[in-house]
Design a protein around this motif. Structure first.
Motif, PDB file in Angstrom:
ATOM      1  N   PHE A  58       0.865  -1.185   0.000  1.00  9.82           N
ATOM      2  CA  PHE A  58       0.000   0.000   0.000  1.00  9.82           C
ATOM      3  C   PHE A  58       0.895   1.226   0.000  1.00  9.82           C
ATOM      4  O   PHE A  58       1.562   1.512   0.985  1.00  9.82           O
ATOM      5  CB  PHE A  58      -0.903  -0.009   1.243  1.00  9.82           C
ATOM      6  CG  PHE A  58      -1.891   1.136   1.300  1.00  9.82           C
ATOM      7  CD1 PHE A  58      -3.136   1.026   0.713  1.00  9.82           C
ATOM      8  CD2 PHE A  58      -1.576   2.320   1.955  1.00  9.82           C
ATOM      9  CE1 PHE A  58      -4.060   2.065   0.780  1.00  9.82           C
ATOM     10  CE2 PHE A  58      -2.481   3.366   2.032  1.00  9.82           C
ATOM     11  CZ  PHE A  58      -3.728   3.236   1.434  1.00  9.82           C
ATOM     12  N   HIS A  59       0.936   1.942  -1.118  1.00 13.12           N
ATOM     13  CA  HIS A  59       1.702   3.178  -1.194  1.00 13.12           C
ATOM     14  C   HIS A  59       0.755   4.337  -0.942  1.00 13.12           C
ATOM     15  O   HIS A  59      -0.270   4.484  -1.624  1.00 13.12           O
ATOM     16  CB  HIS A  59       2.369   3.334  -2.563  1.00 13.12           C
ATOM     17  CG  HIS A  59       3.344   4.461  -2.610  1.00 13.12           C
ATOM     18  ND1 HIS A  59       4.609   4.378  -2.077  1.00 13.12           N
ATOM     19  CD2 HIS A  59       3.235   5.708  -3.128  1.00 13.12           C
ATOM     20  CE1 HIS A  59       5.243   5.523  -2.256  1.00 13.12           C
ATOM     21  NE2 HIS A  59       4.424   6.354  -2.888  1.00 13.12           N
ATOM     22  N   VAL A  60       1.057   5.169   0.053  1.00 12.26           N
ATOM     23  CA  VAL A  60       0.161   6.245   0.450  1.00 12.26           C
ATOM     24  C   VAL A  60       0.090   7.313  -0.635  1.00 12.26           C
ATOM     25  O   VAL A  60       1.100   7.933  -0.994  1.00 12.26           O
ATOM     26  CB  VAL A  60       0.603   6.875   1.782  1.00 12.26           C
ATOM     27  CG1 VAL A  60      -0.253   8.089   2.104  1.00 12.26           C
ATOM     28  CG2 VAL A  60       0.519   5.844   2.912  1.00 12.26           C
ATOM     29  N   ARG A  61      -1.106   7.544  -1.142  1.00 12.81           N
ATOM     30  CA  ARG A  61      -1.399   8.642  -2.056  1.00 12.81           C
ATOM     31  C   ARG A  61      -2.464   9.478  -1.365  1.00 12.81           C
ATOM     32  O   ARG A  61      -3.660   9.193  -1.494  1.00 12.81           O
ATOM     33  CB  ARG A  61      -1.924   8.137  -3.405  1.00 12.81           C
ATOM     34  CG  ARG A  61      -1.065   7.132  -4.124  1.00 12.81           C
ATOM     35  CD  ARG A  61      -1.590   6.856  -5.539  1.00 12.81           C
ATOM     36  NE  ARG A  61      -3.015   6.569  -5.540  1.00 12.81           N
ATOM     37  CZ  ARG A  61      -3.546   5.359  -5.416  1.00 12.81           C
ATOM     38  NH1 ARG A  61      -2.762   4.308  -5.257  1.00 12.81           N
ATOM     39  NH2 ARG A  61      -4.860   5.184  -5.443  1.00 12.81           N
ATOM     40  N   HIS A  76     -11.050  12.260  -6.315  1.00 15.41           N
ATOM     41  CA  HIS A  76      -9.879  12.690  -7.090  1.00 15.41           C
ATOM     42  C   HIS A  76      -8.762  11.653  -7.094  1.00 15.41           C
ATOM     43  O   HIS A  76      -7.689  11.910  -7.646  1.00 15.41           O
ATOM     44  CB  HIS A  76      -9.368  14.026  -6.567  1.00 15.41           C
ATOM     45  CG  HIS A  76     -10.159  15.206  -7.054  1.00 15.41           C
ATOM     46  ND1 HIS A  76     -10.129  15.627  -8.367  1.00 15.41           N
ATOM     47  CD2 HIS A  76     -11.016  16.051  -6.416  1.00 15.41           C
ATOM     48  CE1 HIS A  76     -10.916  16.678  -8.510  1.00 15.41           C
ATOM     49  NE2 HIS A  76     -11.476  16.955  -7.346  1.00 15.41           N
ATOM     50  N   GLY A  77      -8.980  10.493  -6.487  1.00 15.20           N
ATOM     51  CA  GLY A  77      -8.038   9.392  -6.654  1.00 15.20           C
ATOM     52  C   GLY A  77      -7.116   9.107  -5.499  1.00 15.20           C
ATOM     53  O   GLY A  77      -6.241   8.235  -5.617  1.00 15.20           O
ATOM     54  N   ALA A  78      -7.259   9.780  -4.367  1.00 15.21           N
ATOM     55  CA  ALA A  78      -6.416   9.499  -3.214  1.00 15.21           C
ATOM     56  C   ALA A  78      -6.850   8.191  -2.556  1.00 15.21           C
ATOM     57  O   ALA A  78      -7.965   7.705  -2.770  1.00 15.21           O
ATOM     58  CB  ALA A  78      -6.493  10.644  -2.208  1.00 15.21           C
ATOM     59  N   ASN A  79      -5.968   7.633  -1.725  1.00 17.63           N
ATOM     60  CA  ASN A  79      -6.334   6.421  -0.996  1.00 17.63           C
ATOM     61  C   ASN A  79      -6.226   6.587   0.519  1.00 17.63           C
ATOM     62  O   ASN A  79      -6.489   5.644   1.266  1.00 17.63           O
ATOM     63  CB  ASN A  79      -5.492   5.219  -1.453  1.00 17.63           C
ATOM     64  CG  ASN A  79      -3.996   5.389  -1.220  1.00 17.63           C
ATOM     65  OD1 ASN A  79      -3.560   6.283  -0.487  1.00 17.63           O
ATOM     66  ND2 ASN A  79      -3.192   4.527  -1.840  1.00 17.63           N
ATOM     67  N   SER A  80      -5.822   7.797   0.971  1.00 12.93           N
ATOM     68  CA  SER A  80      -5.609   7.981   2.408  1.00 12.93           C
ATOM     69  C   SER A  80      -5.592   9.463   2.745  1.00 12.93           C
ATOM     70  O   SER A  80      -5.435  10.318   1.861  1.00 12.93           O
ATOM     71  CB  SER A  80      -4.273   7.336   2.814  1.00 12.93           C
ATOM     72  OG  SER A  80      -4.030   7.454   4.200  1.00 12.93           O
ATOM     73  N   PHE A  81      -5.764   9.778   4.034  1.00 10.24           N
ATOM     74  CA  PHE A  81      -5.510  11.130   4.523  1.00 10.24           C
ATOM     75  C   PHE A  81      -4.996  11.051   5.946  1.00 10.24           C
ATOM     76  O   PHE A  81      -5.110  10.025   6.611  1.00 10.24           O
ATOM     77  CB  PHE A  81      -6.742  12.034   4.415  1.00 10.24           C
ATOM     78  CG  PHE A  81      -7.939  11.636   5.237  1.00 10.24           C
ATOM     79  CD1 PHE A  81      -8.114  12.101   6.547  1.00 10.24           C
ATOM     80  CD2 PHE A  81      -8.925  10.818   4.698  1.00 10.24           C
ATOM     81  CE1 PHE A  81      -9.225  11.754   7.288  1.00 10.24           C
ATOM     82  CE2 PHE A  81     -10.053  10.466   5.432  1.00 10.24           C
ATOM     83  CZ  PHE A  81     -10.198  10.937   6.739  1.00 10.24           C
ATOM     84  N   ARG A  82      -4.378  12.162   6.401  1.00  9.60           N
ATOM     85  CA  ARG A  82      -3.890  12.223   7.761  1.00  9.60           C
ATOM     86  C   ARG A  82      -4.554  13.372   8.494  1.00  9.60           C
ATOM     87  O   ARG A  82      -4.973  14.366   7.900  1.00  9.60           O
ATOM     88  CB  ARG A  82      -2.365  12.362   7.830  1.00  9.60           C
ATOM     89  CG  ARG A  82      -1.704  13.572   7.190  1.00  9.60           C
ATOM     90  CD  ARG A  82      -1.414  14.845   7.976  1.00  9.60           C
ATOM     91  NE  ARG A  82      -1.075  14.737   9.361  1.00  9.60           N
ATOM     92  CZ  ARG A  82      -0.050  15.364   9.935  1.00  9.60           C
ATOM     93  NH1 ARG A  82       0.759  16.107   9.206  1.00  9.60           N
ATOM     94  NH2 ARG A  82       0.138  15.297  11.219  1.00  9.60           N
ATOM     95  N   THR A  83      -4.667  13.207   9.828  1.00  6.13           N
ATOM     96  CA  THR A  83      -5.232  14.239  10.679  1.00  6.13           C
ATOM     97  C   THR A  83      -4.175  14.663  11.695  1.00  6.13           C
ATOM     98  O   THR A  83      -3.080  14.102  11.749  1.00  6.13           O
ATOM     99  CB  THR A  83      -6.476  13.737  11.428  1.00  6.13           C
ATOM    100  OG1 THR A  83      -6.061  12.833  12.469  1.00  6.13           O
ATOM    101  CG2 THR A  83      -7.439  13.022  10.491  1.00  6.13           C
ATOM    102  N   TRP A  84      -4.521  15.653  12.525  1.00  2.00           N
ATOM    103  CA  TRP A  84      -3.598  16.138  13.553  1.00  2.00           C
ATOM    104  C   TRP A  84      -4.070  15.798  14.963  1.00  2.00           C
ATOM    105  O   TRP A  84      -3.325  15.919  15.914  1.00  2.00           O
ATOM    106  CB  TRP A  84      -3.425  17.657  13.449  1.00  2.00           C
ATOM    107  CG  TRP A  84      -2.711  18.073  12.210  1.00  2.00           C
ATOM    108  CD1 TRP A  84      -1.368  18.333  12.085  1.00  2.00           C
ATOM    109  CD2 TRP A  84      -3.273  18.269  10.917  1.00  2.00           C
ATOM    110  NE1 TRP A  84      -1.074  18.677  10.786  1.00  2.00           N
ATOM    111  CE2 TRP A  84      -2.225  18.655  10.046  1.00  2.00           C
ATOM    112  CE3 TRP A  84      -4.570  18.164  10.407  1.00  2.00           C
ATOM    113  CZ2 TRP A  84      -2.430  18.921   8.699  1.00  2.00           C
ATOM    114  CZ3 TRP A  84      -4.774  18.437   9.064  1.00  2.00           C
ATOM    115  CH2 TRP A  84      -3.714  18.801   8.226  1.00  2.00           C
TER     116      TRP A  84
END
Length: 442
Positions: A58-61, A76-84
């Motif tokens: 799994f390569h993070v996009r 839009h094609g992403a596979n992940s997100f990060r939060t704070w």
């Protein structure tokens, strides 16, 4: 790092990370959550370091996202997100994870950790213990969610900080996480890859599974920074994007010169391909900043969306990177913005109450019409750093008399001081182009 394919690799990682190597072991067979928990690990393969989820590469996009649209990120094609943080004041961590799961996205969940620059004292044992207990509760609440893949402990804890005991606390948090949640990796986002910093983090926080870094213009020299740091383990880029306000030129009265939306978009593409994708053997993925909008010196500096929610060209650059194709309706492209015939680099000074012409030249890639909007705001006086909250400067009432498309005449504010003219060019869809010019009223 955890669960590698060879004894040699495991031995190498034991030297680098100590106790953290075995922190994310296999799920026990009688674990009732084993069918839903997404198990994350990093492996050293013939192609370099790779993140694996449930045994699959799994390569993070992805993107850094707090209040932005999760649905549009997936579209839009992403596979992940990060939060704070696990609680952002609008949605709970579980609500965020639930929505991510509905749209097929995985989440690097941030854990809010006290910052020295904001007064947290890592010499206060009671405060450190209370923080650990709070974070333990957050981890216990969210650890079994299928959208979760990684815990990010703190954010740029080295920024304006000198007490190395923060890394002892980070290590203690990581140990706690691996005890409570054996299925997910831990990291901490750093604002640099300074060799001394990397060495200190390795020494004092060996339980971390990988390192993360956040760079803006400096991302262009990420390969050199990695080499100089001595770091040979897996790396995640948890923030990168537009050139920072601390990395640009200024007017002679100190106003930073923000790039227009097209210059930013071009830099997104160049920086990703030249410094992130090129490091695939070590960089396990990245989170572009920011999927949404925030005030940081200006309302448009880092957001990939405008304050009214329209997409900028940077969104479409990332769409092409993530999917391999451009969206059907691309964002307008900036050519130039002039005020009284001068650009932002000319140090524009105006006389109070006098009339001046502004010209914003932009074009729609599909040849459609554009709607131009204008705004004058006071210049920000904020000295916040590291993404700390800022108050948006006030908008100044201004009368804009339109001329030809992209041309207006407006009257300079009557009160002397520093201001900024913003120009937007909206297409018939959901996209816009923008630029701004700081000016001084005398």
């Amino acid at each position: 790092m955890n669960r590698h394919h060879s004894a040699a690799a495991l031995a190498l990682l034991l030297l680098a990370f100590g106790a953290g190597v075995a922190s994310c072991g296999a799920l026990p067979e009688d674990d009732p959550t084993s069918s839903s928990v997404t198990r994350s690990e990093v492996r050293r393969t013939d192609d370099g370091w790779q993140l694996h989820l449930d045994g699959e590469p799994f390569h993070v996009r992805g993107a850094a996202l707090e209040f932005g649209s999760i649905e549009s990120l997936a579209a839009h094609g992403a596979n992940s997100f990060r939060t704070w943080r696990t609680e952002n004041g609008r949605r709970s961590g579980r609500e965020v994870l639930d929505e991510a799961h509905r749209h097929g996205l995985k989440v690097t969940m941030g854990l809010d950790v006290g910052r020295e620059r904001q007064g947290f004292d890592y010499g206060d044992a009671d405060a450190v213990a209370a923080q650990l207990a709070r974070i333990r509760g957050e981890v216990e609440r969210l650890k079994d969610h299928p959208a979760l893949i990684l815990w990010a402990i703190g954010n740029e804890l080295n920024h304006h900080a000198t007490d190395p005991r923060v890394w002892d606390a980070v290590n203690e948090i990581s140990l706690m996480i691996h005890e409570v949640d054996p299925h997910h990796l831990t990291t901490t986002p750093l604002s640099s890859l300074d060799p001394e910093l990397v060495s200190t983090v390795q020494l004092r926080a060996p339980d971390l599974d990988l390192l993360s870094v956040q760079m803006y213009a400096e991302i262009e020299v990420l390969p050199e920074r990695i080499a100089a740091s001595g770091w040979d383990g897996p790396l995640l880029v948890t923030e990168w994007g537009a050139t920072g306000y601390w990395e640009v030129g200024t007017t002679d009265w100190g106003a930073p010169l923000e790039n227009d939306s097209s210059t930013k978009a071009d830099l997104y593409g160049e920086r990703y391909r030249g410094s992130i994708a090129s490091q695939r053997s070590q960089v396990v993925g990245s989170y572009v900043f920011l999927w949404g909008q925030k005030q940081e010196r200006t309302p448009t500096w880092f957001g990939m969306f405008t304050p009214d929610g329209r997409e900028t060209e940077a969104v479409h650059v990332m769409h092409e990177i993530w999917t391999g194709a451009w969206p059907a309706d691309r964002a307008p492209r900036v050519q130039r913005l002039l005020l009284d015939g001068r650009s932002a680099r000319d140090g524009v000074r105006l006389m109070a109450g006098e009339s001046y012409e502004a010209t914003f030249e932009a074009e729609d890639p599909e040849g459609g019409p554009l709607r131009f909007r204008w705004q004058v705001m006071r210049e920000s006086a904020s000295t916040a750093t590291g993404g700390d909250p800022e108050r948006e400067p006030s908008t100044v009432a201004a009368s804009f008399v339109p001329g030809a498309p992209g041309h207006v005449t407006f009257t300079a504010p009557g009160a002397p001081g520093a201001y900024r003219l913003f120009a937007y060019a909206d297409d018939e869809g959901v996209s816009t182009a923008h630029a701004n010019i700081p000016f001084l009223v005398e």
